[in-house]
Scaffold this motif. Structure first.
Motif, PDB file in Angstrom:
ATOM      1  N   PHE A  29       0.831  -1.209   0.000  1.00  0.00           N
ATOM      2  CA  PHE A  29       0.000   0.000   0.000  1.00  0.00           C
ATOM      3  C   PHE A  29       0.861   1.253   0.000  1.00  0.00           C
ATOM      4  CE2 PHE A  29      -1.913   3.433   2.488  1.00  0.00           C
ATOM      5  CZ  PHE A  29      -2.999   3.739   1.676  1.00  0.00           C
ATOM      6  N   VAL A  32       1.740   2.283  -3.382  1.00  0.00           N
ATOM      7  CA  VAL A  32       0.643   3.020  -4.019  1.00  0.00           C
ATOM      8  C   VAL A  32       0.657   4.472  -3.538  1.00  0.00           C
ATOM      9  CG1 VAL A  32      -1.867   3.191  -4.249  1.00  0.00           C
ATOM     10  CG2 VAL A  32      -0.766   0.943  -4.251  1.00  0.00           C
ATOM     11  N   LEU A  33       0.849   4.662  -2.230  1.00  0.00           N
ATOM     12  CA  LEU A  33       0.894   6.000  -1.651  1.00  0.00           C
ATOM     13  C   LEU A  33       2.036   6.811  -2.243  1.00  0.00           C
ATOM     14  CD1 LEU A  33      -0.201   7.869   0.709  1.00  0.00           C
ATOM     15  CD2 LEU A  33       1.641   6.901   2.072  1.00  0.00           C
ATOM     16  N   ARG A  36       1.104   7.559  -6.031  1.00  0.00           N
ATOM     17  CA  ARG A  36      -0.105   8.306  -6.369  1.00  0.00           C
ATOM     18  C   ARG A  36      -0.234   9.644  -5.667  1.00  0.00           C
ATOM     19  NH1 ARG A  36      -5.201   4.243  -7.396  1.00  0.00           N
ATOM     20  NH2 ARG A  36      -4.095   2.683  -8.630  1.00  0.00           N
ATOM     21  N   ARG A  66     -11.550  10.056 -11.904  1.00  0.00           N
ATOM     22  CA  ARG A  66     -11.268   9.787 -10.497  1.00  0.00           C
ATOM     23  C   ARG A  66      -9.885   9.166 -10.350  1.00  0.00           C
ATOM     24  NH1 ARG A  66     -14.302   5.434  -6.446  1.00  0.00           N
ATOM     25  NH2 ARG A  66     -12.781   5.657  -4.737  1.00  0.00           N
ATOM     26  N   ASP A  68      -7.416   8.448  -6.875  1.00  0.00           N
ATOM     27  CA  ASP A  68      -7.034   8.601  -5.482  1.00  0.00           C
ATOM     28  C   ASP A  68      -6.315   7.346  -5.030  1.00  0.00           C
ATOM     29  OD1 ASP A  68      -9.108   6.692  -4.933  1.00  0.00           O
ATOM     30  OD2 ASP A  68     -10.567   8.331  -4.886  1.00  0.00           O
ATOM     31  N   LEU A  69      -6.125   7.189  -3.715  1.00  0.00           N
ATOM     32  CA  LEU A  69      -5.354   6.047  -3.218  1.00  0.00           C
ATOM     33  C   LEU A  69      -6.114   4.729  -3.335  1.00  0.00           C
ATOM     34  CD1 LEU A  69      -3.753   7.636  -0.018  1.00  0.00           C
ATOM     35  CD2 LEU A  69      -2.724   7.322  -2.283  1.00  0.00           C
ATOM     36  N   ALA A  70      -7.423   4.785  -3.534  1.00  0.00           N
ATOM     37  CA  ALA A  70      -8.221   3.563  -3.622  1.00  0.00           C
ATOM     38  C   ALA A  70      -8.629   3.207  -5.044  1.00  0.00           C
ATOM     39  CB  ALA A  70      -9.470   3.692  -2.749  1.00  0.00           C
ATOM     40  N   TYR A  71      -8.683   4.191  -5.928  1.00  0.00           N
ATOM     41  CA  TYR A  71      -9.180   3.967  -7.293  1.00  0.00           C
ATOM     42  C   TYR A  71      -8.350   4.803  -8.259  1.00  0.00           C
ATOM     43  CZ  TYR A  71     -12.435   3.565 -11.206  1.00  0.00           C
ATOM     44  OH  TYR A  71     -12.995   3.308 -12.430  1.00  0.00           O
ATOM     45  N   ARG A  73      -7.680   0.698 -10.007  1.00  0.00           N
ATOM     46  CA  ARG A  73      -6.833  -0.431  -9.643  1.00  0.00           C
ATOM     47  C   ARG A  73      -5.398  -0.161 -10.075  1.00  0.00           C
ATOM     48  NH1 ARG A  73      -9.545  -5.214 -12.578  1.00  0.00           N
ATOM     49  NH2 ARG A  73      -7.340  -5.709 -12.834  1.00  0.00           N
ATOM     50  N   SER A  74      -4.465  -0.847  -9.409  1.00  0.00           N
ATOM     51  CA  SER A  74      -3.053  -0.702  -9.770  1.00  0.00           C
ATOM     52  C   SER A  74      -2.852  -1.052 -11.235  1.00  0.00           C
ATOM     53  CB  SER A  74      -2.199  -1.627  -8.900  1.00  0.00           C
ATOM     54  OG  SER A  74      -2.284  -1.258  -7.551  1.00  0.00           O
TER      55      SER A  74
END
Length: 291
Positions: A29, A32-33, A36, A66, A68-71, A73-74
């Protein structure tokens, strides 16, 4: 915590497998942070202020819709192919794919497995330092946030307020229960952390007409002071400055053409704080014995 302590005593192997798995997932995670959050911030800045376009004109096309950190997908940063979950397993997928995207075969950055493995290593090291306790859990939060901030600064020369300010306030709140230092130490640590680098910044700027560091460094150092107390700051600043100077000299020596060096200070602050978090007592006593 009592439940975890019972698992540790009765099923130690399962406990360590669980710790490693959770640390790997958190490390994944964090990747991703790290990737992104700077893009999210740049897109916000672009929408808010047209003058910032001059600074990001050479950046790759910023994501639309959209983001962000949730959407979403990688996805591969090269071909933008969405990564299925079976190719998104921390470390293992990197090994099986031999460090390349399964779709376009472009190289995957080594940052991904390094951050994931570093998350595991620091989790185990902090367990050795604090054992199974509430201190260990909060120390892991602090350490993993420092790793994320250092990686972002190293990659983009940014230390986002979205990381440094929550880390600062969380340090103050955690130490209301005196988990790492007293509330008094924590409050003065935050104040001294910010103000000390602020004074150094302006002294350097008045003498050289150049900016030696950014305001994000002030906030990160304030957060470190909030977690570790004001007495840790001279040692951390000494270590980070010495490490930064050595790395800077080495980089300049390797440069064939003389050009302005932009070296982020955040990673050195973060690394020094992590060393102090683990070995603080020994370093503190040794430091004052040598003075």
């Amino acid at each position: 915590m009592a439940y975890l302590h019972t698992i540790w005593q009765q099923l130690p192997i399962f406990f360590w497998v669980l710790c490693v798995a959770v640390a790997l997932v958190i490390g994944s995670f964090m990747n991703v942070l790290i990737y992104r959050l700077p893009l999210i911030l740049k897109r916000q800045w672009k929408n808010e202020c047209e003058t910032f376009l001059a600074e990001i004109k050479d950046e790759p096309q910023l994501p639309q819709g959209r983001f962000d950190l949730a959407y979403p997908r990688s996805q591969c940063p090269h071909c933008h192919h969405k990564i299925p979950f079976w190719w998104n397993i921390p470390v293992l997928s990197f090994i099986l794919l031999r460090g390349r995207c399964h779709n376009c075969r472009q190289a995957i950055s080594w940052r991904y497995p390094i951050v994931e493995l570093l998350s595991v290593a620091i989790t185990i090291l902090l367990f050795w330092r604090f054992s199974l306790s509430i201190q260990w859990l909060w120390a892991c939060v602090f350490a993993l946030a420092l790793i994320a901030a250092a990686c972002i600064d190293l990659k983009t020369l940014l230390l986002p307020d979205q990381l440094t300010l929550p880390l600062l306030w969380l340090g103050l709140l955690v130490n209301t229960h005196q988990l790492f230092v007293s509330t008094h130490q924590s409050l003065w640590g935050a104040a001294f952390g910010y103000s000390s680098l602020w004074v150094l910044y302006w002294c350097f700027k008045l003498l050289t007409k150049k900016e030696g560091m950014g305001y994000g460094d002030f906030k990160l150092f304030a957060a470190i002071g909030a977690w570790l107390g004001w007495s840790s700051l001279p040692i951390i600043l000494l270590f980070s400055s010495a490490a930064g100077a050595l790395v800077g000299i080495a980089v300049l020596a390797k440069q064939r053409k003389r050009q302005q060096l932009q070296l982020p200070f955040g990673p050195f602050l973060a690394a020094s704080a992590l060393v102090y978090l683990v070995f603080g007592e020994q370093i503190y006593h040794l430091y004052w014995m040598m003075l």
